[in-house]
Enzyme design. Structure first.
Site, PDB file in Angstrom:
ATOM      1  N   GLN A  42       0.891  -1.166   0.000  1.00 36.46           N
ATOM      2  CA  GLN A  42       0.000   0.000   0.000  1.00 36.46           C
ATOM      3  C   GLN A  42       0.928   1.215   0.000  1.00 36.46           C
ATOM      4  OE1 GLN A  42      -3.198   0.910  -0.335  1.00 36.46           O
ATOM      5  NE2 GLN A  42      -2.538   3.015  -0.002  1.00 36.46           N
ATOM      6  N   PRO A  70      -5.713  -2.227   4.764  1.00 35.81           N
ATOM      7  CA  PRO A  70      -6.049  -1.120   5.663  1.00 35.81           C
ATOM      8  C   PRO A  70      -7.065  -0.118   5.106  1.00 35.81           C
ATOM      9  CG  PRO A  70      -3.883  -0.758   4.688  1.00 35.81           C
ATOM     10  CD  PRO A  70      -4.328  -2.135   4.267  1.00 35.81           C
ATOM     11  N   GLY A  87     -10.549   0.678   2.256  1.00 36.57           N
ATOM     12  CA  GLY A  87     -11.645   0.048   1.539  1.00 36.57           C
ATOM     13  C   GLY A  87     -11.167  -0.349   0.155  1.00 36.57           C
ATOM     14  N   GLY A  88     -10.540   0.613  -0.497  1.00 40.90           N
ATOM     15  CA  GLY A  88     -10.029   0.341  -1.825  1.00 40.90           C
ATOM     16  C   GLY A  88      -8.848   1.240  -2.118  1.00 40.90           C
ATOM     17  N   MET A  89      -8.048   0.828  -3.087  1.00 41.04           N
ATOM     18  CA  MET A  89      -6.914   1.630  -3.527  1.00 41.04           C
ATOM     19  C   MET A  89      -6.853   1.550  -5.042  1.00 41.04           C
ATOM     20  SD  MET A  89      -4.403   3.608  -2.813  1.00 41.04           S
ATOM     21  CE  MET A  89      -3.559   4.353  -4.201  1.00 41.04           C
ATOM     22  N   GLU A  90      -6.829   2.731  -5.650  1.00 41.14           N
ATOM     23  CA  GLU A  90      -7.005   2.840  -7.103  1.00 41.14           C
ATOM     24  C   GLU A  90      -5.744   2.534  -7.904  1.00 41.14           C
ATOM     25  OE1 GLU A  90      -6.955   5.191  -4.772  1.00 41.14           O
ATOM     26  OE2 GLU A  90      -6.224   7.118  -5.506  1.00 41.14           O
ATOM     27  N   HIS A 100     -16.114   4.153  -6.929  1.00 40.24           N
ATOM     28  CA  HIS A 100     -15.157   5.151  -6.444  1.00 40.24           C
ATOM     29  C   HIS A 100     -13.749   4.895  -7.007  1.00 40.24           C
ATOM     30  CE1 HIS A 100     -13.463   7.975  -3.393  1.00 40.24           C
ATOM     31  NE2 HIS A 100     -12.407   7.170  -3.531  1.00 40.24           N
ATOM     32  N   HIS A 108     -11.389   7.022  -9.947  1.00 42.30           N
ATOM     33  CA  HIS A 108     -10.011   7.523  -9.838  1.00 42.30           C
ATOM     34  C   HIS A 108      -9.231   7.365 -11.148  1.00 42.30           C
ATOM     35  CE1 HIS A 108      -9.311   8.944  -5.793  1.00 42.30           C
ATOM     36  NE2 HIS A 108      -9.740   7.816  -5.219  1.00 42.30           N
ATOM     37  N   TYR A 137     -12.926  14.348   1.142  1.00 38.99           N
ATOM     38  CA  TYR A 137     -13.880  13.547   0.367  1.00 38.99           C
ATOM     39  C   TYR A 137     -15.237  14.243   0.236  1.00 38.99           C
ATOM     40  CZ  TYR A 137     -10.848   9.402   0.646  1.00 38.99           C
ATOM     41  OH  TYR A 137      -9.809   8.524   0.525  1.00 38.99           O
TER      42      TYR A 137
HETATM   43  N1  BES Z   1      -6.954   6.480  -2.519  1.00 32.77           N
HETATM   44  C1  BES Z   1      -7.885   6.177  -1.497  1.00 32.77           C
HETATM   45  C2  BES Z   1      -7.267   5.474  -0.319  1.00 32.77           C
HETATM   46  C3  BES Z   1      -6.136   6.225   0.341  1.00 32.77           C
HETATM   47  C4  BES Z   1      -6.185   7.593   0.510  1.00 32.77           C
HETATM   48  C5  BES Z   1      -5.035   5.541   0.789  1.00 32.77           C
HETATM   49  C6  BES Z   1      -5.115   8.249   1.108  1.00 32.77           C
HETATM   50  C7  BES Z   1      -3.983   6.201   1.405  1.00 32.77           C
HETATM   51  C8  BES Z   1      -4.031   7.560   1.570  1.00 32.77           C
HETATM   52  C9  BES Z   1      -9.068   5.357  -2.023  1.00 32.77           C
HETATM   53  O1  BES Z   1      -9.479   5.744  -3.288  1.00 32.77           O
HETATM   54  C10 BES Z   1     -10.240   5.616  -1.123  1.00 32.77           C
HETATM   55  O2  BES Z   1     -10.698   6.715  -1.108  1.00 32.77           O
HETATM   56  N2  BES Z   1     -10.709   4.594  -0.417  1.00 32.77           N
HETATM   57  C11 BES Z   1     -11.854   4.697   0.470  1.00 32.77           C
HETATM   58  C12 BES Z   1     -13.081   4.166  -0.181  1.00 32.77           C
HETATM   59  C13 BES Z   1     -14.032   5.127  -0.705  1.00 32.77           C
HETATM   60  C14 BES Z   1     -15.293   4.457  -1.204  1.00 32.77           C
HETATM   61  C15 BES Z   1     -14.329   6.333   0.092  1.00 32.77           C
HETATM   62  C16 BES Z   1     -11.588   3.823   1.675  1.00 32.77           C
HETATM   63  O3  BES Z   1     -10.575   3.135   1.678  1.00 32.77           O
HETATM   64  O4  BES Z   1     -12.391   3.820   2.581  1.00 32.77           O
HETATM   65 ZN    ZN Z   2     -10.466   7.608  -3.258  1.00 32.06          ZN
END
Ligand code: BES
Ligand code: ZN
Length: 639
Positions: free
Chosen positions: A170, A297, A299-302, A326, A330, A416
């Site tokens: 990550q 750690p 929800g998702g990572m783009e 989501h 990205h 967000y």
């Molecule tokens: N890029 C983010 C995750 C992230 C942000 C990792 C900053 C490290 C630092 C990812 O796109 C994201 O926003 N994930 C969200 C899910 C979303 C549906 C709001 C999450 O992980 O909860």
């Molecule tokens: Zn995001």
């Protein structure tokens, strides 16, 4: 000593009087901040990235070739990183590193001098490589150490299948440097290729063109032809299988998860087509999703071409697929047009939430999307309230100031959901036709570029009339604190129905409640449970008897339920079934957004000891991103 990029030191022509540059930079910032100021020209210089030591304005590198061996026994990656071509006239190339062992450095085959700067707990160490002459290729021989923060090494027992170990990375925000020596700034992009050696029987995947079959020799090659910033570098290795969903979409998961994942993500191909019809072609080729172990750690990572996703969105009823929308979004906002520094993070996430909502509306209708929008509103309102109450009002600004701080700490409802509401207000003020046309051309014109907040504002300025700007209050939204009062209010008829159910139940009518858990979507349950307070606590037993929420496989619902019971229904929270389920949840799931509020609820209700004893069990299962946050919350002493 080599310091992080300072204002005024990163110009194309190094200035003998850095102070002057710093001064003009602050003057520009001041002018932008002046109330009523309509002057939005782009800053004349590049703003420095306070989270990188690298020197991109003196020395450029365009592409990377990685050769890595993945060793599960020693939990290390080792090999070489080749950077080329190295252009510019500076005497050195400065890269970011964190905890890497640098064995040697060569320039076009000849040994180069290098030195590592002082270690900083947040930023790591600068790797300064001396360049005596133009160099085609700089090769760094290196290895990671145990504990490299981007990496999570899972034992076989920590996976679903239980038979094979698993590794995933990550990198966002500033953890790419813990496994690759690189210019670890979102403003710097590069193409890459890689050769990765893994134990036979395992599949390796990256944010690149990916294999679909496991190779007997454990040897994989990758290429990413489009330039990406370092935070989108990703690698996963495990017992994985692939299944296509559509022509350009598919899913990778551990074999035991694959069927469930395929069912859950069945709409992915349509999501892709919908987003293209709104905002222009998808330029990355394929869009696949990798389902990670529950300790992931986020929800998702783009990661480009291959979103990494938590298994907690696989609920069996497709109710959490907005997360896929989501991460897919990205591919335009973030991966194509990228926040230039982590202070501009809202440009990545606010835009992405906006696009996510548009995808969800197109696929599942306005009533469905309105629920998500209302949740976003509730999240940002709560966050503003709690930050303000805690004397942290400055953290409610969209344009952030994160120098000296971990950018991961800024992941939350401000970037967000405040970001999203700002863009929604623009949409509502100027109409979808103009706004969509603007967004489409914004993504196209700025593709593969980085964007500062001011850069976006200057483009927005040419879109809006003076009258529209007055109605929107652009300056207040971006530089002001709190949630401006012209924020579009939430309107969800499905939540209004939940409200009336809740009222009837509070008035003694239990029959008003849904007959079973499936009668409402995850969002309605989350909304319902979030509305409960101390008065409702006598209903804890009844709710659990009816719906068996304790121990629910739906982690999103579980997260809100556990918090409420801990905060408001202490006798119930001390029952054995509850404590067992809570411990199982906290140990299995490492998604920071779920575990943090529960530890917080325990801490704030005088149960810090209980939180610590759960954490002691759970900590070995968490990725460093999650354990870092929990360590700080609970005052865990790291040895
Ligand atoms: N890029 C983010 C995750 C992230 C942000 C990792 C900053 C490290 C630092 C990812 O796109 C994201 O926003 N994930 C969200 C899910 C979303 C549906 C709001 C999450 O992980 O909860
Ligand atoms: Zn995001």
């Amino acid at each position: 000593m080599i310091g992080p990029q300072q204002a005024g030191e990163v110009l194309h022509t190094p200035s003998p009087v850095p102070f002057l540059h710093a001064f003009s930079f602050y003057l520009a910032a001041l002018l932008l901040l002046m109330p009523g100021c309509q002057w939005f020209s782009e800053p004349a210089m590049h703003k420095p990235d306070p989270h990188s030591y690298s020197n991109p304005h003196e020395t450029r590198v365009d592409s990377l070739h990685l050769t890595l061996k993945v060793d599960f026994d020693t939990q290390t990656l080792s090999g070489t990183a080749d950077w080329f071509p190295v252009a510019g006239h500076a005497p050195s190339l400065i890269l970011d590193t964190y905890g890497l062992d640098i064995h040697s450095v060569e320039g076009d085959g000849r040994a180069l001098q290098f030195r590592l700067g002082a270690h900083d707990a947040l930023l790591g160490q600068a790797l300064e490589i001396s360049l005596h002459q133009p160099t085609e290729r700089v090769r760094i021989h290196y290895s990671t150490r145990k504990g490299a923060r981007a990496l999570q090494w899972l034992a076989a027992s920590q996976t679903e299948g239980g038979q094979h170990p698993y590794l995933f990375t990550q990198s966002q925000s500033i953890l790419a440097r813990t496994w690759i020596p690189c210019m670890d700034s979102p403003g710097q992009r590069f193409r890459y290729t890689a050769e990765v050696d893994v134990p036979p029987g395992l599949l390796a995947l990256m944010s690149a063109e990916n294999p679909t079959e496991t190779r007997a020799d454990g040897r994989y090659t990758f290429r990413m032809d489009q330039p990406v910033p370092a935070y989108l570098m990703a690698l996963a290795v495990g017992k994985l299988e692939f299944r296509p969903l559509g022509e350009r979409t598919g899913v990778y998961a551990e074999p035991v998860m694959l069927d469930r994942a395929v069912y859950e993500f069945t709409d992915m191909e349509q999501m892709l087509a919908t987003t293209e019809s709104l905002y222009g072609p998808y330029v990355w080729g394929r869009y696949d999703v990798l389902v990670l172990p529950p300790s992931f750690p986020f929800g998702g990572m783009e990661n480009p071409r291959l979103t990494f996703a938590t298994p907690t969105i696989i609920t069996g009823d497709r109710s959490l697929v907005s997360l896929i929308a989501h991460e897919l979004a990205h591919s335009w906002s973030g991966n194509l047009v990228t926040n230039a520094t982590w202070d501009d993070f809202w440009l990545n996430e606010g835009f992405t939430v906006y696009v996510e909502m548009r995808i969800m509306e197109a696929l599942y209708g306005p009533d469905y999307a309105a629920m998500l929008s209302a949740i976003a509103y509730a999240d940002v309102s709560e966050e503003v309230k709690s930050l303000t109450a805690g004397g942290q009002e400055r953290k409610t600004r969209l344009a952030a100031h994160t120098r000296g701080e971990d950018p991961d700490d800024g992941v939350g409802p401000i970037a967000y959901d405040k970001g999203y509401h700002f863009l929604l207000l623009i949409e509502k003020t100027i109409g979808r036709v103009r706004w969509d046309a603007f967004l489409k051309s914004y993504f196209q014109k700025n593709a593969f570029k980085s964007m500062h907040t001011e850069g976006f504002l200057s483009r927005l300025d040419s879109l809006l009339s003076a009258e529209e700007e007055r109605r929107i209050w652009v300056q207040e939204w971006v530089y002001g604190t709190g949630l401006p009062v012209n924020c579009p209010p939430p309107l969800s008829s499905r939540f209004a129905a939940v409200d009336s159910t809740l009222n009837s139940w509070r008035n003694g009518d239990s029959e008003a409640l849904p007959t079973n858990l499936d009668a409402w979507s995850t969002h309605e349950w989350v909304y319902f449970l979030r509305r409960l307070d101390g008065q409702d606590s006598i209903g804890a037993t009844e709710l659990d008897r009816r719906y068996r929420i304790t121990g629910t496989p739906n982690a999103e619902i579980g997260c809100v339920w556990y918090q409420w019971v801990i905060r408001f229904a202490p006798p119930y929270a001390n029952q054995r079934t509850f404590t067992d389920a809570l411990e199982a949840y906290m140990t299995r799931i490492g998604r920071r957004k779920f575990i943090m509020p529960i530890y917080k609820a325990l801490k704030e209700t005088g149960q810090a000891d209980r939180a610590l004893s759960i954490y002691e069990q759970a900590r070995p299962n968490y990725h460093s991103v999650a354990s870092h946050s929990v360590d700080a919350l609970l005052g865990w002493k790291v040895d």
